[in-house]
Design a protein around this motif. Structure first.
Motif, PDB file in Angstrom:
ATOM      1  N   LEU A   1      15.491  -3.332  19.435  1.00 26.55           N
ATOM      2  CA  LEU A   1      15.243  -2.054  20.101  1.00 26.55           C
ATOM      3  C   LEU A   1      14.239  -1.257  19.285  1.00 26.55           C
ATOM      4  O   LEU A   1      14.442  -1.031  18.091  1.00 26.55           O
ATOM      5  N   ILE A   2      13.151  -0.849  19.926  1.00 28.47           N
ATOM      6  CA  ILE A   2      12.132  -0.021  19.282  1.00 28.47           C
ATOM      7  C   ILE A   2      12.027   1.275  20.080  1.00 28.47           C
ATOM      8  O   ILE A   2      11.487   1.301  21.188  1.00 28.47           O
ATOM      9  N   VAL A   3      12.580   2.348  19.543  1.00 32.33           N
ATOM     10  CA  VAL A   3      12.509   3.655  20.185  1.00 32.33           C
ATOM     11  C   VAL A   3      11.264   4.373  19.673  1.00 32.33           C
ATOM     12  O   VAL A   3      11.025   4.436  18.471  1.00 32.33           O
ATOM     13  N   PHE A   4      10.454   4.911  20.589  1.00 33.71           N
ATOM     14  CA  PHE A   4       9.223   5.581  20.186  1.00 33.71           C
ATOM     15  C   PHE A   4       9.547   6.849  19.394  1.00 33.71           C
ATOM     16  O   PHE A   4      10.254   7.728  19.907  1.00 33.71           O
ATOM     17  N   PRO A   5       9.045   6.980  18.160  1.00 32.31           N
ATOM     18  CA  PRO A   5       9.261   8.214  17.400  1.00 32.31           C
ATOM     19  C   PRO A   5       8.700   9.427  18.142  1.00 32.31           C
ATOM     20  O   PRO A   5       9.325  10.485  18.204  1.00 32.31           O
ATOM     21  N   LEU A   6       7.512   9.251  18.696  1.00 31.33           N
ATOM     22  CA  LEU A   6       6.868  10.268  19.536  1.00 31.33           C
ATOM     23  C   LEU A   6       6.369   9.578  20.794  1.00 31.33           C
ATOM     24  O   LEU A   6       5.724   8.525  20.718  1.00 31.33           O
ATOM     25  N   ASN A   7       6.671  10.155  21.952  1.00 31.52           N
ATOM     26  CA  ASN A   7       6.151   9.576  23.178  1.00 31.52           C
ATOM     27  C   ASN A   7       4.634   9.681  23.205  1.00 31.52           C
ATOM     28  O   ASN A   7       4.060  10.692  22.782  1.00 31.52           O
TER      29      ASN A   7
ATOM     30  N   THR B   1      -0.328   3.920  23.171  1.00 34.55           N
ATOM     31  CA  THR B   1      -0.616   4.165  21.760  1.00 34.55           C
ATOM     32  C   THR B   1       0.556   4.887  21.125  1.00 34.55           C
ATOM     33  O   THR B   1       0.937   5.979  21.564  1.00 34.55           O
ATOM     34  N   LEU B   2       1.153   4.268  20.110  1.00 30.88           N
ATOM     35  CA  LEU B   2       2.292   4.849  19.410  1.00 30.88           C
ATOM     36  C   LEU B   2       1.827   5.445  18.085  1.00 30.88           C
ATOM     37  O   LEU B   2       1.217   4.756  17.264  1.00 30.88           O
ATOM     38  N   ASP B   3       2.114   6.716  17.890  1.00 37.91           N
ATOM     39  CA  ASP B   3       1.821   7.377  16.617  1.00 37.91           C
ATOM     40  C   ASP B   3       3.064   7.313  15.738  1.00 37.91           C
ATOM     41  O   ASP B   3       4.146   7.764  16.140  1.00 37.91           O
ATOM     42  N   LEU B   4       2.911   6.744  14.554  1.00 37.78           N
ATOM     43  CA  LEU B   4       4.023   6.558  13.626  1.00 37.78           C
ATOM     44  C   LEU B   4       3.768   7.381  12.368  1.00 37.78           C
ATOM     45  O   LEU B   4       2.676   7.323  11.799  1.00 37.78           O
ATOM     46  N   ASP B   5       4.765   8.145  11.946  1.00 37.59           N
ATOM     47  CA  ASP B   5       4.610   8.993  10.762  1.00 37.59           C
ATOM     48  C   ASP B   5       5.956   9.117  10.050  1.00 37.59           C
ATOM     49  O   ASP B   5       6.969   9.407  10.681  1.00 37.59           O
TER      50      ASP B   5
ATOM     51  N   ALA C   1       0.631   5.642  10.672  1.00 37.41           N
ATOM     52  CA  ALA C   1      -0.017   4.516  11.329  1.00 37.41           C
ATOM     53  C   ALA C   1      -0.078   4.751  12.837  1.00 37.41           C
ATOM     54  O   ALA C   1       0.572   5.648  13.376  1.00 37.41           O
ATOM     55  N   ARG C   2      -0.886   3.921  13.492  1.00 37.79           N
ATOM     56  CA  ARG C   2      -1.006   3.966  14.956  1.00 37.79           C
ATOM     57  C   ARG C   2      -0.943   2.538  15.472  1.00 37.79           C
ATOM     58  O   ARG C   2      -1.600   1.642  14.925  1.00 37.79           O
ATOM     59  N   ALA C   3      -0.149   2.319  16.493  1.00 37.48           N
ATOM     60  CA  ALA C   3      -0.038   1.001  17.111  1.00 37.48           C
ATOM     61  C   ALA C   3      -0.527   1.085  18.547  1.00 37.48           C
ATOM     62  O   ALA C   3       0.035   1.835  19.354  1.00 37.48           O
ATOM     63  N   ASP C   4      -1.583   0.341  18.848  1.00 36.26           N
ATOM     64  CA  ASP C   4      -2.132   0.289  20.203  1.00 36.26           C
ATOM     65  C   ASP C   4      -1.622  -0.980  20.872  1.00 36.26           C
ATOM     66  O   ASP C   4      -1.949  -2.095  20.446  1.00 36.26           O
ATOM     67  N   LEU C   5      -0.829  -0.800  21.927  1.00 39.42           N
ATOM     68  CA  LEU C   5      -0.212  -1.916  22.630  1.00 39.42           C
ATOM     69  C   LEU C   5      -0.846  -2.110  24.005  1.00 39.42           C
ATOM     70  O   LEU C   5      -1.018  -1.153  24.754  1.00 39.42           O
ATOM     71  N   GLN C   6      -1.203  -3.343  24.303  1.00 38.80           N
ATOM     72  CA  GLN C   6      -1.632  -3.700  25.649  1.00 38.80           C
ATOM     73  C   GLN C   6      -0.525  -4.555  26.255  1.00 38.80           C
ATOM     74  O   GLN C   6      -0.190  -5.618  25.725  1.00 38.80           O
ATOM     75  N   LEU C   7       0.036  -4.079  27.349  1.00 41.71           N
ATOM     76  CA  LEU C   7       1.152  -4.753  28.002  1.00 41.71           C
ATOM     77  C   LEU C   7       0.742  -5.189  29.397  1.00 41.71           C
ATOM     78  O   LEU C   7      -0.063  -4.528  30.058  1.00 41.71           O
ATOM     79  N   THR C   8       1.290  -6.296  29.855  1.00 43.29           N
ATOM     80  CA  THR C   8       0.996  -6.768  31.207  1.00 43.29           C
ATOM     81  C   THR C   8       2.276  -7.290  31.849  1.00 43.29           C
ATOM     82  O   THR C   8       3.148  -7.833  31.164  1.00 43.29           O
TER      83      THR C   8
END
Length: 222
Positions: free
Chosen positions: A28-34, A73-77, A169-176
């Motif tokens: 389970l990965i809950v987004f820290p910030l939407n 794009t997930l912003d992680l801090d 950090a920033r994680a850019d996810l491409q989902l299909t």
């Protein structure tokens, strides 16, 4: 981070990962910030290439489900956690490495399952290979729970602690969305989510039609 007392509680987006046949998420990965934005692109591809039924005219609507591509794009801090070290010992030691590793694991096969498959193959007992990566489900509110495949991932680490652990950090996810062949191999829990998502979309579209019908006299000439 201290939030304003009167601020409404915001639903968090998340990503769930399922194993081969486990009905509950194995990760389970809950987004820290939407994310501030969610980009959705529909690729019709071969969806409009179907043949018309005998005696029918040319098809005017897609005959297959289009592929949906999502960019998130997930912003992680880790700043807030580091300000309270006693309550967040893992972050103090590892920074953002746990959550970054969890995101990366969405595109990496399990070393345990890979080793098990290799051993079974050597003794001639492996007839079905396990999935190379987990089945992934994108959760964006109660009305959108959608099985997807991670088509691309870019991780940008922007700041580090004294141990060189990333703390920003920033994680850019491409989902299909999954193809029919992929869904044929998916566990029943994942398949069911596709149907639920489609039914929810159709129900909301019907609600819109009902609302629009109430305004029809004002927009249609009589």
């Amino acid at each position: 981070m201290t939030e304003f007392p009167g601020r409404p509680r915001v639903t968090k987006g998340a990503i769930l990962a399922f194993g081969l046949s486990v009905p509950v998420p194995t990760q389970l990965i809950v987004f820290p910030l939407n994310p501030d934005t969610l980009t959705r692109r529909f690729d019709l591809g071969q969806a409009t290439g179907g043949k018309a039924a005998p005696g029918a005219g040319e098809p005017t609507t897609p005959v297959n489900t289009p592929v949906e591509n999502l960019t998130v794009t997930l912003d992680l801090d880790a700043t807030d956690q580091l300000e309270q070290p006693s309550a967040n010992p893992v972050t103090v030691v590892s920074g953002l490495l746990p959550v970054i590793s969890a995101i990366e694991q969405l595109i990496h096969p399990s070393t345990v399952m890979t080793a098990l498959t290799d051993q079974l193959s050597k003794i001639g007992l492996s007839t079905i290979k396990p999935a190379t990566v987990p089945w992934t489900v994108f959760v964006w509110g109660i009305g959108r729970v959608l099985p997807v495949r991670v088509a691309g991932l870019t991780v940008t680490e922007q700041a580090f602690d004294a141990r060189l652990n990333p703390i920003s950090a920033r994680a850019d996810l491409q989902l299909t969305t999954l193809t029919k062949n992929e869904l044929d191999q998916a566990p029943s829990a994942v398949k069911a989510l596709v149907t639920v998502h489609a039914v929810a979309r159709e129900a909301l579209a019907a609600v819109n039609t009902a609302q629009s019908a109430a305004h029809a006299p004002s927009v249609l000439p009589l």
